[in-house]
Design a protein around this motif. Structure first.
Motif, mmCIF file in Angstrom:
data_model
loop_
_atom_site.group_PDB
_atom_site.id
_atom_site.type_symbol
_atom_site.label_atom_id
_atom_site.label_comp_id
_atom_site.label_asym_id
_atom_site.label_seq_id
_atom_site.Cartn_x
_atom_site.Cartn_y
_atom_site.Cartn_z
ATOM 1 N N LEU A 12 0.836 -1.206 0.000
ATOM 2 C CA LEU A 12 0.000 0.000 0.000
ATOM 3 C C LEU A 12 0.868 1.252 0.000
ATOM 4 O O LEU A 12 0.602 2.213 -0.741
ATOM 5 C CB LEU A 12 -0.919 -0.007 1.217
ATOM 6 C CG LEU A 12 -1.855 1.206 1.370
ATOM 7 C CD1 LEU A 12 -2.794 1.342 0.154
ATOM 8 C CD2 LEU A 12 -2.676 1.096 2.659
ATOM 9 N N ALA A 13 1.927 1.223 0.797
ATOM 10 C CA ALA A 13 2.830 2.374 0.844
ATOM 11 C C ALA A 13 3.526 2.558 -0.501
ATOM 12 O O ALA A 13 3.751 3.691 -0.943
ATOM 13 C CB ALA A 13 3.849 2.172 1.954
ATOM 14 N N GLU A 14 3.854 1.472 -1.161
ATOM 15 C CA GLU A 14 4.555 1.530 -2.446
ATOM 16 C C GLU A 14 3.666 2.096 -3.545
ATOM 17 O O GLU A 14 4.110 2.929 -4.351
ATOM 18 C CB GLU A 14 5.030 0.134 -2.836
ATOM 19 C CG GLU A 14 5.746 0.074 -4.175
ATOM 20 C CD GLU A 14 6.071 -1.355 -4.584
ATOM 21 O OE1 GLU A 14 5.849 -2.268 -3.770
ATOM 22 O OE2 GLU A 14 6.513 -1.546 -5.722
ATOM 23 N N THR A 15 2.409 1.646 -3.588
ATOM 24 C CA THR A 15 1.494 2.078 -4.652
ATOM 25 C C THR A 15 0.824 3.412 -4.335
ATOM 26 O O THR A 15 0.469 4.170 -5.249
ATOM 27 C CB THR A 15 0.399 1.020 -4.865
ATOM 28 O OG1 THR A 15 -0.317 0.819 -3.637
ATOM 29 C CG2 THR A 15 1.012 -0.288 -5.331
ATOM 30 N N GLY A 16 0.638 3.694 -3.042
ATOM 31 C CA GLY A 16 -0.011 4.945 -2.635
ATOM 32 C C GLY A 16 -1.500 4.985 -2.950
ATOM 33 O O GLY A 16 -2.109 6.049 -2.968
ATOM 34 N N ASN A 17 -2.076 3.796 -3.160
ATOM 35 C CA ASN A 17 -3.486 3.765 -3.551
ATOM 36 C C ASN A 17 -4.083 2.418 -3.178
ATOM 37 O O ASN A 17 -3.497 1.371 -3.497
ATOM 38 C CB ASN A 17 -3.601 4.006 -5.061
ATOM 39 C CG ASN A 17 -5.024 4.066 -5.539
ATOM 40 O OD1 ASN A 17 -5.672 3.033 -5.693
ATOM 41 N ND2 ASN A 17 -5.514 5.287 -5.791
ATOM 42 N N SER A 33 -8.380 -2.915 3.118
ATOM 43 C CA SER A 33 -8.704 -1.862 4.065
ATOM 44 C C SER A 33 -8.893 -2.423 5.472
ATOM 45 O O SER A 33 -8.390 -1.865 6.454
ATOM 46 C CB SER A 33 -9.979 -1.133 3.619
ATOM 47 O OG SER A 33 -10.300 -0.101 4.525
ATOM 48 N N MET A 34 -9.570 -3.560 5.563
ATOM 49 C CA MET A 34 -9.804 -4.201 6.865
ATOM 50 C C MET A 34 -8.485 -4.679 7.482
ATOM 51 O O MET A 34 -8.273 -4.562 8.690
ATOM 52 C CB MET A 34 -10.760 -5.382 6.708
ATOM 53 C CG MET A 34 -11.191 -6.007 8.026
ATOM 54 S SD MET A 34 -12.411 -7.320 7.778
ATOM 55 C CE MET A 34 -13.780 -6.351 7.102
ATOM 56 N N LYS A 54 -5.516 12.176 -1.664
ATOM 57 C CA LYS A 54 -4.580 11.113 -1.995
ATOM 58 C C LYS A 54 -4.065 10.513 -0.691
ATOM 59 O O LYS A 54 -3.611 11.250 0.172
ATOM 60 C CB LYS A 54 -3.404 11.663 -2.815
ATOM 61 C CG LYS A 54 -2.427 10.577 -3.240
ATOM 62 C CD LYS A 54 -1.271 11.153 -4.048
ATOM 63 C CE LYS A 54 -0.289 10.054 -4.439
ATOM 64 N NZ LYS A 54 0.874 10.592 -5.193
ATOM 65 N N MET A 55 -4.192 9.194 -0.581
ATOM 66 C CA MET A 55 -3.757 8.495 0.623
ATOM 67 C C MET A 55 -2.274 8.746 0.870
ATOM 68 O O MET A 55 -1.480 8.823 -0.065
ATOM 69 C CB MET A 55 -4.004 6.995 0.455
ATOM 70 C CG MET A 55 -3.667 6.186 1.697
ATOM 71 S SD MET A 55 -2.864 4.627 1.280
ATOM 72 C CE MET A 55 -1.196 5.173 0.962
ATOM 73 N N SER A 56 -1.904 8.873 2.145
ATOM 74 C CA SER A 56 -0.493 9.071 2.485
ATOM 75 C C SER A 56 -0.169 8.311 3.772
ATOM 76 O O SER A 56 -1.066 7.942 4.537
ATOM 77 C CB SER A 56 -0.168 10.561 2.662
ATOM 78 O OG SER A 56 -0.910 11.099 3.750
ATOM 79 N N ILE A 57 1.100 8.077 3.990
ATOM 80 C CA ILE A 57 1.559 7.363 5.167
ATOM 81 C C ILE A 57 1.873 8.371 6.260
ATOM 82 O O ILE A 57 2.533 9.397 6.005
ATOM 83 C CB ILE A 57 2.828 6.547 4.847
ATOM 84 C CG1 ILE A 57 2.592 5.622 3.644
ATOM 85 C CG2 ILE A 57 3.274 5.732 6.065
ATOM 86 C CD1 ILE A 57 1.523 4.593 3.864
ATOM 87 N N THR A 58 1.416 8.120 7.462
ATOM 88 C CA THR A 58 1.706 8.997 8.592
ATOM 89 C C THR A 58 3.180 8.875 8.991
ATOM 90 O O THR A 58 3.891 7.973 8.529
ATOM 91 C CB THR A 58 0.834 8.642 9.804
ATOM 92 O OG1 THR A 58 1.204 7.337 10.270
ATOM 93 C CG2 THR A 58 -0.643 8.659 9.433
#
Length: 296
Positions: A12-17, A33-34, A54-58
């Motif tokens: 998920l972090a690699e694709t960002g989506n 997501s779950m 756009k999703m991002s990593i905290t």
């Protein structure tokens, strides 16, 4: 921590989506997501910013990502090495042999085994066969070359060679012209012997004890070449296996009557797990020694 959830997080972090990550993983977006939600709940940290377009990593997620990459890389290396162990690419064998067997039976065999399995490390432990059997039972060795004509229900073994113990004398010695000699004749000569605990000494010691003979032992040594040299110099006669004198023109073997048989083989503790590497060595020794070393 569930490695699968950790892997999902890195993708998920690699694709960002979420959609792209789910496609790459071959799972439903809802399942991804779950999985991420469960990981956050387990860690009690927020790993993903979902509010943004756009999703991002905290920042907490970035720290986890650094460790996750290392953890998953190490896990992959562990899997590879485990598979290589099954394929006999790596492994360690603690292998016990006596000086004589190690010197005359195994050099070529072990060299060939090493060529076939270069990643397998063999640690050689030298001792008498009686000591080696005890070391097997104590779990100090994986395998050992021992006498297999002495049954022990706690040791499993395979016979590799059937030999006989003979006297070793100089060409000029009177026994050199005998077809055979008795242990009584032998024990009444000056002797050069292996130390107690070695099979070449055992028959002599037992006979002397049973018949109350005090042998004239001039030297005790476990060094084969030194023993042969002392016999050449007529310090005393000794016991040996015929293979030891196969290329020695100054010494001769004389059989005992009755004969003293010696059955050698590979042994391991019955309750001990025999690794793939150890199994390969057992099979190799069984094939090579039976093919190359004829019975005497």
């Amino acid at each position: 921590m569930d490695f699968k959830k950790l892997y999902y997080f890195t993708v998920l972090a690699e694709t960002g989506n979420f959609t792209k990550a789910a496609d790459k993983l071959g799972i439903a977006q809802s399942a991804l997501s779950m999985s991420i939600q469960k990981l956050e709940k387990q860690l009690e940290l927020k790993l993903i910013n979902r509010a943004e377009r756009k999703m991002s990593i905290t920042s907490d997620g970035q720290i986890l990502l650094t460790h996750a990459d290392k953890i998953l890389a190490n896990l992959e290396q562990a899997k590879i090495q485990m598979q290589e162990l099954k394929g006999l690419e790596f492994g360690t064998i603690n292998f016990g042999v006596s000086a004589m067997i190690g010197s005359y039976y195994l050099p070529e065999t072990l060299a060939l085994f090493k060529l076939r399995h270069p990643g397998i490390q063999i640690n050689i432990h030298e001792a008498g066969t009686a000591t080696l059997a005890k070391m097997l039972l104590d779990g100090e060795l994986d395998l050992a070359m021992i006498r297999v004509d002495r049954k022990n229900e706690n040791i499993r073994c395979i016979t590799l060679a059937k030999e006989q113990i003979v006297a070793c004398v100089p060409l000029e010695h009177e026994f050199a012209n005998y077809k055979s000699i008795t242990l009584d004749q032998f024990c009444n000569q000056p002797l050069v012997l292996f130390r107690e605990g070695y099979f070449l000494r055992e028959a002599v010691s037992n006979y002397c004890q049973q018949n109350r003979i005090t042998p004239d032992i001039r030297f005790e040594t476990n060094l084969i070449e030194l023993l042969k040299s002392l016999v050449r110099k007529k310090i005393g006669i000794s016991t040996c296996l015929p293979i030891i004198l196969a290329e020695d023109s100054e010494l001769i073997t004389v059989p005992f009557n009755p004969s003293i048989p010696l059955h050698l083989g590979i042994g391991w503790k019955a309750s001990h797990y025999l690794s793939q590497a150890s199994q390969a060595l057992v099979a190799f020794l069984q094939h090579d020694m039976k093919a190359e070393k004829p019975n005497v």
